[in-house]
Design an enzyme around this catalytic site. Structure first.
Site, short mmCIF file in Angstrom:
data_model
loop_
_atom_site.label_atom_id
_atom_site.label_comp_id
_atom_site.label_asym_id
_atom_site.label_seq_id
_atom_site.Cartn_x
_atom_site.Cartn_y
_atom_site.Cartn_z
N TYR A 1 -12.16 -18.75 4.49
CA TYR A 1 -11.82 -18.58 2.76
C TYR A 1 -12.72 -17.17 2.96
O TYR A 1 -14.08 -16.79 3.61
CB TYR A 1 -11.82 -19.55 2.16
CG TYR A 1 -11.62 -19.75 1.18
CD1 TYR A 1 -10.63 -18.72 -0.02
CD2 TYR A 1 -10.32 -21.03 1.18
CE1 TYR A 1 -9.34 -19.38 -0.43
CE2 TYR A 1 -9.36 -20.95 0.30
CZ TYR A 1 -8.87 -20.41 -0.31
OH TYR A 1 -7.34 -20.82 -1.05
N ASP B 1 5.86 3.15 -4.65
CA ASP B 1 6.28 1.56 -3.67
C ASP B 1 7.26 2.04 -2.60
O ASP B 1 8.22 2.65 -2.17
CB ASP B 1 7.07 0.71 -4.17
CG ASP B 1 7.26 -0.89 -3.38
OD1 ASP B 1 7.67 -0.24 -2.74
OD2 ASP B 1 7.96 -1.17 -3.87
N ARG C 1 4.22 -9.19 8.46
CA ARG C 1 4.02 -9.07 7.09
C ARG C 1 2.72 -9.57 6.28
O ARG C 1 1.61 -9.95 6.16
CB ARG C 1 4.88 -10.78 6.97
CG ARG C 1 6.13 -10.98 7.79
CD ARG C 1 7.37 -12.40 6.74
NE ARG C 1 7.45 -11.79 6.02
CZ ARG C 1 8.75 -11.18 5.85
NH1 ARG C 1 8.52 -11.11 7.53
NH2 ARG C 1 8.88 -11.14 4.68
N THR D 1 4.34 -2.17 1.92
CA THR D 1 4.25 -3.79 2.56
C THR D 1 4.21 -3.34 4.05
O THR D 1 3.80 -1.84 4.45
CB THR D 1 5.81 -4.45 3.02
OG1 THR D 1 6.62 -2.94 3.76
CG2 THR D 1 5.79 -4.77 1.51
N LYS E 1 7.73 -3.55 7.65
CA LYS E 1 9.44 -2.86 7.45
C LYS E 1 9.06 -2.01 8.12
O LYS E 1 8.50 -2.31 9.88
CB LYS E 1 9.61 -2.66 6.45
CG LYS E 1 9.28 -3.73 5.50
CD LYS E 1 10.65 -3.41 3.62
CE LYS E 1 10.38 -4.24 2.35
NZ LYS E 1 10.00 -5.48 2.44
N GLU F 1 -12.81 -14.64 -0.04
CA GLU F 1 -12.90 -14.22 -1.18
C GLU F 1 -13.30 -13.18 -2.36
O GLU F 1 -14.77 -13.17 -1.58
CB GLU F 1 -12.91 -15.30 -2.59
CG GLU F 1 -11.29 -15.97 -2.58
CD GLU F 1 -11.31 -17.07 -3.75
OE1 GLU F 1 -12.12 -17.18 -4.78
OE2 GLU F 1 -10.09 -17.80 -3.57
N1 PLP Z 1 8.56 -3.16 -2.82
C1 PLP Z 1 9.60 -2.96 -2.26
C2 PLP Z 1 10.21 -1.29 -1.71
C3 PLP Z 1 9.87 -3.88 -0.80
O1 PLP Z 1 11.19 -3.22 -0.57
C4 PLP Z 1 10.20 -5.00 -1.29
C5 PLP Z 1 10.69 -5.84 0.34
O2 PLP Z 1 12.15 -6.59 0.17
C6 PLP Z 1 8.96 -5.09 -1.53
C7 PLP Z 1 8.37 -4.46 -2.22
C8 PLP Z 1 8.33 -6.95 -1.32
O3 PLP Z 1 7.38 -7.21 -0.47
P1 PLP Z 1 7.52 -8.77 0.22
O4 PLP Z 1 8.91 -9.15 0.28
O5 PLP Z 1 6.84 -8.82 0.78
O6 PLP Z 1 6.54 -9.59 -1.24
#
Ligand code: PLP
Length: 487
Positions: free
Chosen positions: A75, A252, A290, A281, A284, A77
């Site tokens: 842990y 994002d 992950r 993320t 990908k 935090e």
């Molecule tokens: N943001 C985008 C643009 C995504 O394509 C995705 C996943 O498909 C996410 C966020 C969410 O990611 P996670 O599945 O790790 O929560």
């Protein structure tokens, strides 16, 4: 090992990785053999199918092995050097390393490595933006009281302010993500939301239309980034649009972080210099474990740094360690070659479809994915996805703009190149992949269910699955996954 493969994925590590996995599976087997069995089977399945899911990849054994350690038990935090738990010195080391690699790789002033996933990263970002833009002035007006001294009425004022802010993101059916203000998602409930889309004729983002919508709605947060838009975004323009109304620009880059890391997206296409807050993320196109990351300017960093306790609990220390390893891999020169190959291969895949008269949303791609409109084959996305799977081709159905079949059945198939590029597939291989996909879809017919026409049922002409499977196996055998790894 091709230049695209990360260190640790090449044959020189195969013996060590084989030993490690064999031993690990024996230990697992002694407790729950069915898990060991499913784990072996998963490798077999991944090795023997054409993985074209645009959000998936194959992490190196170095990344995967890092996740299977005792860091999982710890842990931690808090933040590096400032934890609510004792004995976090080693977690501090790996979290600091992950953040340092992320800052260096993306040229960001600040990086936060704790989010467990992309959704968590976006939630941390949203609440950090609210805390920076809304909560602080609220608190100042409330006499800059310590949180413990706020009355119920003060809290109500704050809640009303935080809950009534405006967010504008790209709509789901034009390629945005659920977390960009889609109504059923918490982002569409915690914010007063409106969405921008793409030009109905071209399928491209129309920046003048986005600017007009932003001028009218005046969001506090403008979100750029996508899950299924096959084109590059001009983030300099998005920042100009945000600035005009004083909005915070959040990008994002979950899908294309690998192309940013690998310097395929530079200048106006690199979001980091233009966004106030950038999320991603790590699993990908970035090819890590992950998880999620948040990058921020100095202004937003203090609030993002409070991701725990604001949104998160204990970080996944074993995954932060694996993020550090993956980000170190992404800083190697070979990763730039990989990222360029991902983009070149997407071109080859798109051209392979176009020359066989298959329709693509926007007419092509300039990133890592293509969105195939399967209505020209007389199919729904659901039917196409299932038929392709029968032939060993793993894709996912996806809505296309103004999709007549909705978000469940859809009219599109999304295909991405990051995973097969990691295996070593080149442009000719992706042309062949396009040929095989078209062959399956041309041999698929919609079928009726017990109650009449169905959007899910289909028939695949005899022999198609076997023929395509055999052709796919040739491509897969020539580009083995984890070459030399034996269990
Ligand atoms: N943001 C985008 C643009 C995504 O394509 C995705 C996943 O498909 C996410 C966020 C969410 O990611 P996670 O599945 O790790 O929560």
């Amino acid at each position: 090992m091709t230049s695209s493969q990360p260190s640790g994925l090449g044959a020189e590590y195969a013996d060590k990785a084989s030993e490690a996995y064999r031993a690990a599976l024996q230990v697992i087997e002694s407790v729950e053999p069915r898990v060991a069995e499913a784990t072996r089977k998963e490798l077999e399945d991944q090795r023997s199918s054409l993985k074209l899911i645009a959000s998936e990849n194959y992490a190196s054994p170095a990344v995967l092995l890092t996740m299977g350690t005792w860091f999982s038990d710890k842990y931690a935090e808090g933040t590096v050097g400032h934890r609510f738990y004792a004995a976090c010195q080693n977690v501090d080391t790996v979290e600091a390393l992950a953040a340092e690699h992320a800052r260096e790789l993306f040229g960001a002033p600040y990086a936060y490595a704790q989010p467990h996933s992309g959704i968590d990263a976006n939630l941390v970002a949203y609440w950090a933006i609210l805390a920076t833009r809304v909560e602080a002035p609220g608190l100042a007006e409330l006499g800059a009281k310590h949180v413990n001294d706020l009355s119920e009425a003060d809290w109500e004022t704050l809640r009303n302010r935080m809950g009534n802010q405006r967010l504008m993101g790209m709509s789901l059916d034009t390629g945005g993500h659920l977390t960009h203000g889609f109504r059923p998602n918490i982002s569409g409930k915690m914010f007063h939301q409106r969405q921008y889309g793409t030009d109905p004729t071209t399928g491209f983002i129309d920046y003048d239309a986005v600017a007009a919508a932003v001028r009218e709605f005046k969001p506090l947060v403008l979100v750029a980034g996508y899950s299924a838009y096959p084109r590059r975004v001009n983030f300099a323009k998005m920042r100009e649009i945000a600035d005009e109304v004083g909005a915070t620009l959040m990008v994002d880059m979950a899908h294309f972080a690998g192309l940013v890391a690998g310097k395929v997206f530079t200048g106006d296409e690199d979001p980091v210099p233009f966004a106030h807050v950038t999320t991603t993320t790590t699993h990908k196109s970035l090819r890590g474990p992950r998880g999620g990351l948040v990058l921020a300017t100095e202004e937003y960093a203090p609030a993002v740094d409070k991701g725990c306790p604001m949104v998160l609990g204990g970080p996944l220390s074993h995954v932060m360690a694996a993020k550090a390893v993956a980000l170190a891999e992404a800083r190697q020169p070979a990763f730039r070659e990989y990222a360029q190959d991902v983009a070149d291969n997407a071109q080859a895949l798109a051209n392979g479809f176009l020359k066989r008269d298959a329709a693509l949303v926007t007419g092509g791609t300039d990133n890592h994915l293509v969105l195939l409109d399967v209505t020209s084959f007389g199919l729904t996305g659901r039917q196409a996805e299932s038929a392709l799977l029968d032939a060993g081709i793993v894709t996912n159905r996806n809505a296309i703009p103004a999709d007549p079949n909705g978000a469940w059945y859809t009219s599109g198939i999304r295909l991405g190149t990051p995973a097969l590029t990691t295996r070593g597939f080149g442009a000719d291989d992706f042309d062949r992949v396009a040929e095989l996909v078209v062959e399956v879809l041309q041999n698929t017919q919609p079928a009726a269910g017990p109650n009449g026409p169905s959007k899910a049922k289909y028939t695949l002409a005899d022999g198609t699955a076997e023929r395509v499977h055999a052709a796919a196996s040739e491509l897969l055998d020539a580009n083995p996954l984890y070459p030399g790894l034996t269990l």
